[in-house]
Design a protein around this motif. Structure first.
Motif, PDB file in Angstrom:
ATOM      1  N   VAL A  97       9.700  -7.934  11.725  1.00 55.09           N
ATOM      2  CA  VAL A  97      11.083  -8.056  12.183  1.00 55.09           C
ATOM      3  C   VAL A  97      11.908  -8.890  11.211  1.00 55.09           C
ATOM      4  O   VAL A  97      13.088  -8.632  10.988  1.00 55.09           O
ATOM      5  N   TYR A  98      11.277  -9.895  10.600  1.00 60.21           N
ATOM      6  CA  TYR A  98      11.999 -10.787   9.694  1.00 60.21           C
ATOM      7  C   TYR A  98      11.598 -10.586   8.231  1.00 60.21           C
ATOM      8  O   TYR A  98      11.860 -11.436   7.398  1.00 60.21           O
ATOM      9  N   GLY A  99      10.931  -9.475   7.944  1.00 64.11           N
ATOM     10  CA  GLY A  99      10.582  -9.143   6.571  1.00 64.11           C
ATOM     11  C   GLY A  99       9.441  -9.949   5.977  1.00 64.11           C
ATOM     12  O   GLY A  99       9.210  -9.898   4.769  1.00 64.11           O
ATOM     13  N   VAL A 100       8.676 -10.667   6.815  1.00 64.80           N
ATOM     14  CA  VAL A 100       7.639 -11.548   6.287  1.00 64.80           C
ATOM     15  C   VAL A 100       6.486 -10.754   5.666  1.00 64.80           C
ATOM     16  O   VAL A 100       5.852 -11.216   4.720  1.00 64.80           O
ATOM     17  N   THR A 101       6.200  -9.575   6.181  1.00 70.47           N
ATOM     18  CA  THR A 101       5.112  -8.763   5.622  1.00 70.47           C
ATOM     19  C   THR A 101       5.641  -7.582   4.797  1.00 70.47           C
ATOM     20  O   THR A 101       4.915  -6.619   4.546  1.00 70.47           O
ATOM     21  N   LYS A 102       6.879  -7.675   4.369  1.00 64.43           N
ATOM     22  CA  LYS A 102       7.503  -6.588   3.615  1.00 64.43           C
ATOM     23  C   LYS A 102       6.724  -6.283   2.327  1.00 64.43           C
ATOM     24  O   LYS A 102       6.377  -7.172   1.570  1.00 64.43           O
ATOM     25  N   GLY A 103       6.449  -5.015   2.107  1.00 61.51           N
ATOM     26  CA  GLY A 103       5.802  -4.561   0.884  1.00 61.51           C
ATOM     27  C   GLY A 103       4.290  -4.645   0.884  1.00 61.51           C
ATOM     28  O   GLY A 103       3.636  -4.075   0.004  1.00 61.51           O
ATOM     29  N   LEU A 104       3.698  -5.335   1.842  1.00 65.37           N
ATOM     30  CA  LEU A 104       2.243  -5.495   1.838  1.00 65.37           C
ATOM     31  C   LEU A 104       1.521  -4.172   2.100  1.00 65.37           C
ATOM     32  O   LEU A 104       0.467  -3.905   1.509  1.00 65.37           O
ATOM     33  N   ALA A 105       2.072  -3.348   2.979  1.00 70.38           N
ATOM     34  CA  ALA A 105       1.441  -2.056   3.266  1.00 70.38           C
ATOM     35  C   ALA A 105       1.462  -1.160   2.026  1.00 70.38           C
ATOM     36  O   ALA A 105       0.497  -0.436   1.748  1.00 70.38           O
ATOM     37  N   ASP A 106       2.549  -1.199   1.273  1.00 70.62           N
ATOM     38  CA  ASP A 106       2.625  -0.395   0.051  1.00 70.62           C
ATOM     39  C   ASP A 106       1.596  -0.858  -0.973  1.00 70.62           C
ATOM     40  O   ASP A 106       1.015  -0.055  -1.703  1.00 70.62           O
ATOM     41  N   ARG A 107       1.375  -2.156  -1.038  1.00 70.46           N
ATOM     42  CA  ARG A 107       0.456  -2.695  -2.037  1.00 70.46           C
ATOM     43  C   ARG A 107      -1.007  -2.495  -1.671  1.00 70.46           C
ATOM     44  O   ARG A 107      -1.843  -2.237  -2.542  1.00 70.46           O
ATOM     45  N   PHE A 108      -1.319  -2.627  -0.392  1.00 70.63           N
ATOM     46  CA  PHE A 108      -2.733  -2.644   0.001  1.00 70.63           C
ATOM     47  C   PHE A 108      -3.158  -1.454   0.842  1.00 70.63           C
ATOM     48  O   PHE A 108      -4.346  -1.286   1.107  1.00 70.63           O
ATOM     49  N   GLY A 109      -2.227  -0.631   1.267  1.00 68.54           N
ATOM     50  CA  GLY A 109      -2.571   0.591   1.968  1.00 68.54           C
ATOM     51  C   GLY A 109      -2.818   0.402   3.449  1.00 68.54           C
ATOM     52  O   GLY A 109      -2.945  -0.720   3.950  1.00 68.54           O
ATOM     53  N   PRO A 110      -2.918   1.514   4.178  1.00 62.87           N
ATOM     54  CA  PRO A 110      -3.026   1.471   5.642  1.00 62.87           C
ATOM     55  C   PRO A 110      -4.363   0.951   6.157  1.00 62.87           C
ATOM     56  O   PRO A 110      -4.489   0.676   7.349  1.00 62.87           O
ATOM     57  N   ASP A 111      -5.377   0.834   5.286  1.00 59.97           N
ATOM     58  CA  ASP A 111      -6.641   0.267   5.729  1.00 59.97           C
ATOM     59  C   ASP A 111      -6.574  -1.248   5.838  1.00 59.97           C
ATOM     60  O   ASP A 111      -7.378  -1.853   6.547  1.00 59.97           O
ATOM     61  N   ARG A 112      -5.632  -1.846   5.121  1.00 55.59           N
ATOM     62  CA  ARG A 112      -5.566  -3.310   5.082  1.00 55.59           C
ATOM     63  C   ARG A 112      -4.357  -3.857   5.837  1.00 55.59           C
ATOM     64  O   ARG A 112      -4.407  -4.990   6.323  1.00 55.59           O
ATOM     65  N   VAL A 113      -3.293  -3.082   5.916  1.00 55.48           N
ATOM     66  CA  VAL A 113      -2.076  -3.524   6.609  1.00 55.48           C
ATOM     67  C   VAL A 113      -1.650  -2.389   7.534  1.00 55.48           C
ATOM     68  O   VAL A 113      -1.318  -1.300   7.069  1.00 55.48           O
TER      69      VAL A 113
END
Length: 781
Positions: free
Chosen positions: A474-490
């Motif tokens: 909601v506040y962008g704290v995890t922004k970009g992590l899914a792109d970097r590590f993929g759906p298995d990790r985020v």
């Protein structure tokens, strides 16, 4: 009311009246036509059933002279022994408190009894000698009953079914609270298998190791009344939702339905209707008093779950004999006819009849075996009577939450060495721009960078929760992590905090390092028992044999000017601070956030800690401290080479000296740090010396730092943004009193109210003006 003597007499009479069959089956034959249960296995399970029954009788005998402390038994549920025979002893099992037959059967199976994978027959009745594993199972259970310090799993802290060598995970007696964990464990087994098989480029840290085989399934049993509990509903829903979403959930739920929740009957047909209608969960059913029928249904259900990696529920219709527990007066709420009808369905008599009709044992042999097992259990009960109990508070508390700060610091050093050595190239390639090169960062940006670095150094770390992946929080704290590590990790989860925490509990149990996010502090409260009753108790009830490391990120606290109301400005932390062993961290600024979060993750990984990191929402994107544009609330991100020097041990405060004199100590945390620094700077300009102490850790409190800094000035102002009643300030004041502090102390806290919407919130929460007033009152001559 059915008594132990009634059951004994009924068994002898009913079994003694059995007649010889026209033809005899061998131990290798099916115990009856059309069944997959062999005679040898049926005889083995009969022994487990007998052991379970005699354990119930022994617990009541022990209670009769004040040596037994637990009498909730499994009488009438002994058919669950067949479920144990239908799965592998390496399949993790989370057992209902009436699953005694299962536990005894699992002990024999693990010692070399029949397995569902065996092709050959077991030895005949005359050749069988399963007394050793049965005696050990009986010893385990009876040690729990008498609260012996030598009990193998909880060590006298509770009577639970649990044994790491049998892969039986202990559960508390809270209704259905273990089911979200069971779902999480099943998801994690499959998720861990996928992570282990994923292709990796470049060097990686050691992969997480699951305590179970990759094709294991999870077994979780529960009572019929539990189906109505919110925790059970959450588990059913999450299992079905996950299956519907394409995730693999190798979970076998076993409902042991005796028709009663203590004194409240389950409406006729309700349990079957509820369980059979759950989307995504395949339904199986059997008469749990019929051993062969139970085994066949359990074998079919287990095979389905193992083959398809999809959830199923096995609904067993059972009876409850001898009431809920030893002190239960059944006659107050059940008729004699109802109790008699249950007694006539006694599963021990039903199994004896099955064996006699197959010609596998005579009535005399069956009664003889009943007496042999009874003698064995009584002998074990007499042997454990003299065992020592837990004698000191230190003994009781020892496994709650081990703290090994040197090992935590070493783990951070190892992570730094990896990030600067073999993982440096991977780090540079994975992180589009190294955070240490981006200039000063906000609190939110720092947490994001720390999570990214942690994901690189902990291959088993998974980040999940509502909106954390695609949206980035909601506040962008995890922004970009899914792109970097993929759906298995985020990964994004369904909207249910109980299930989010349950997924975390299961992931930690299966060897992963879960970092779930709870979107708002107020959203935690409907799921808080998953932290209190499940997460925090695991090491306590297993003496560290099992653990569920977890770092829960919780956005919370007040001071959101443009958005809020109670559910987004919750300022209560009382429910977290009184959970034994739970670490509660509140990073107020970017400079502290990274080292604190690294300490939390390392503590979870090395010590199995359960940590709640409460992140002040109002400070996520704050940039300035004293004046607009000063950027004093920002901080550069430390490169891995500096992680060791920036290390923040759990339970250590941070001190900000303002001015040269020693006039006033302000003890605070969270939003109070920024406000107190601003007030302190004004006081310093007036010639006063102020020490602002950021507690940083609310559990355990940094007591030594509190006492030292308070003694330095003799005047203490506690700035507590939580409520006056039940707030953090109460604990700080208690620490000062316990230490014999003789100076002046004053407290500024928020009002005992829910936080309203809009400007009215300022009337409730602590303000700079109230802090200044409190300080002036202490400084006045």
């Amino acid at each position: 009311m059915t008594t132990p003597q009634d059951l004994d007499e009924r068994f002898r009479e009913a079994v003694g009246a059995l007649t010889k069959p026209d033809e005899r089956r061998t131990s290798a034959d099916p115990v009856r036509d059309g069944s997959g249960l062999t005679g040898a296995r049926a005889l083995e399970l009969f022994d487990a059933q007998l052991t379970s029954r005699h354990l119930d009788l022994a617990s009541r005998w022990l209670r009769s002279f004040g040596e037994g402390y637990y009498t909730i038994g499994s009488s009438g549920h002994e058919g669950n022994a067949a479920v144990a025979a239908a799965v592998r002893h390496t399949d993790p099992a989370l057992l209902h408190y009436r699953s005694g037959g299962y536990y005894c059967a699992r002990a024999v199976q693990a010692a070399g009894g029949e397995s569902p994978l065996d092709d050959g027959p077991r030895h005949a009745a005359a050749e069988r000698d399963d007394s050793a594993p049965l005696a050990e199972a009986a010893r385990d259970v009876l040690r729990g009953v008498i609260a012996s310090g030598q009990e193998p799993i909880a060590g006298g802290r509770h009577k639970v079914f649990g044994n790491a060598s049998l892969h039986v995970v202990p559960t508390t007696s809270t209704v259905a609270s273990h089911l979200p964990r069971a779902v999480g464990t099943a998801v994690a087994i499959e998720h861990g298998r996928h992570l282990a098989s994923a292709e990796r480029s470049g060097p990686a840290r050691p992969q997480p190791v699951s305590p179970w085989p990759p094709d294991a399934i999870v077994v979780a049993s529960f009572g019929d009344a539990s189906v109505n509990h919110a925790s059970a509903q959450a588990a059913f829903n999450t299992a079905g939702w996950s299956d519907h979403s394409g995730a693999k959930v190798p979970l076998l739920l076993v409902c042991e339905d005796n028709g009663l929740g203590i004194s409240v009957p389950s409406p006729e047909g309700w349990v079957a209707a509820l369980l059979s209608s759950r989307p995504g969960i395949t339904y199986f059913h059997a008469d749990g008093c019929d051993l062969a029928a139970t085994y066949d249904a359990a074998a079919e259900a287990a095979a389905y779950v193992r083959r398809e990696r999809r959830p199923a529920v096995l609904h067993l219709e059972l009876v409850r004999l001898m009431g809920h527990a030893g002190a239960d007066a059944e006659v107050a709420y059940r008729s004699a006819a109802e109790m008699t009808a249950d007694a006539e369905r006694d599963p021990l008599i039903a199994t004896a009849r099955l064996l006699a009709e197959a010609g596998l044992a005579s009535p005399a042999q069956l009664i003889g075996r009943y007496d042999e097992i009874g003698w064995l259990v009584r002998k074990v009960a007499e042997e454990v009577l003299g065992e020592s109990k837990l004698a000191t508070a230190a003994e009781v508390m020892a496994p709650i939450a081990p703290r090994r700060p040197v090992r935590v610091a070493h783990a951070i050093t190892e992570a730094a060495s990896f990030a600067t050595g073999p993982g440096a190239a991977v780090r540079a390639a994975t992180l589009d721009r190294l955070p240490e090169t981006r200039g000063p960062l906000t609190l939110a940006q720092t947490i994001n960078a720390t999570l990214a670095d942690a994901a690189l150094t902990y291959p088993g770390m998974i980040i999940f929760g509502e909106d954390v992946a695609a949206k980035g929080g909601v506040y962008g704290v995890t922004k970009g992590l899914a792109d970097r590590f993929g759906p298995d990790r985020v990964l994004d989860t369904l909207l249910d905090e109980t299930s989010i925490l349950g997924l975390g509990l299961g992931a930690g149990l299966a060897g992963l390092l879960p970092v779930p996010e709870i979107q708002y502090l107020a959203y935690l409260h409907n799921a808080e028992d998953q932290l209190r009753g499940e997460a925090a108790t695991m090491q306590f009830f297993s003496r560290g044999a099992y653990r569920n490391p977890m770092v829960v990120r919780i956005a919370g606290l007040g001071y959101q000017e443009g958005f809020g109301g109670h559910f987004h400005n919750d300022n209560s932390l009382a429910v977290l601070r009184d959970i034994p062993g739970l670490v509660v961290a509140v990073p107020a600024r970017a400079e502290d956030a990274a080292p604190m979060l690294r300490a939390c993750l390392a503590s979870a990984q090395t010590d199995g800690s359960v940590v709640a990191v409460v992140e002040p929402i109002a400070l996520y994107h704050t940039r300035d401290l004293y004046a607009d544009g000063d950027g004093e609330w920002l901080a550069p991100y430390a490169a891995p080479a500096g992680w060791n020097t920036a290390h923040v041990p759990i339970g250590r405060a941070r001190v900000y000296p303002l001015g040269s004199a020693e006039d006033l100590t302000i003890l605070t945390f969270g939003n109070g740090v920024r406000m107190s620094l601003r007030v302190g700077a004004r006081l310093a300009a007036e010639g006063y010396g102020v020490r602002v102490v950021d507690l940083r850790w609310l559990s355990p409190l940094p007591v030594a730092d509190i006492i030292r800094e308070s003694a330095a000035t003799g005047r203490v102002l506690i700035v507590d943004e939580t409520r006056r009643s039940g707030g953090v300030g109460e604990g700080v004041l208690a620490a000062l009193v316990d230490a014999g502090f003789v100076g002046a102390a004053r407290r500024v806290a928020s009002v005992d109210s829910f936080v309203p919407l809009g400007p009215a919130a300022r009337q409730i929460l602590v303000s700079e003006d109230s802090i200044a007033q409190g300080a002036q009152a202490l400084l006045a001559p």
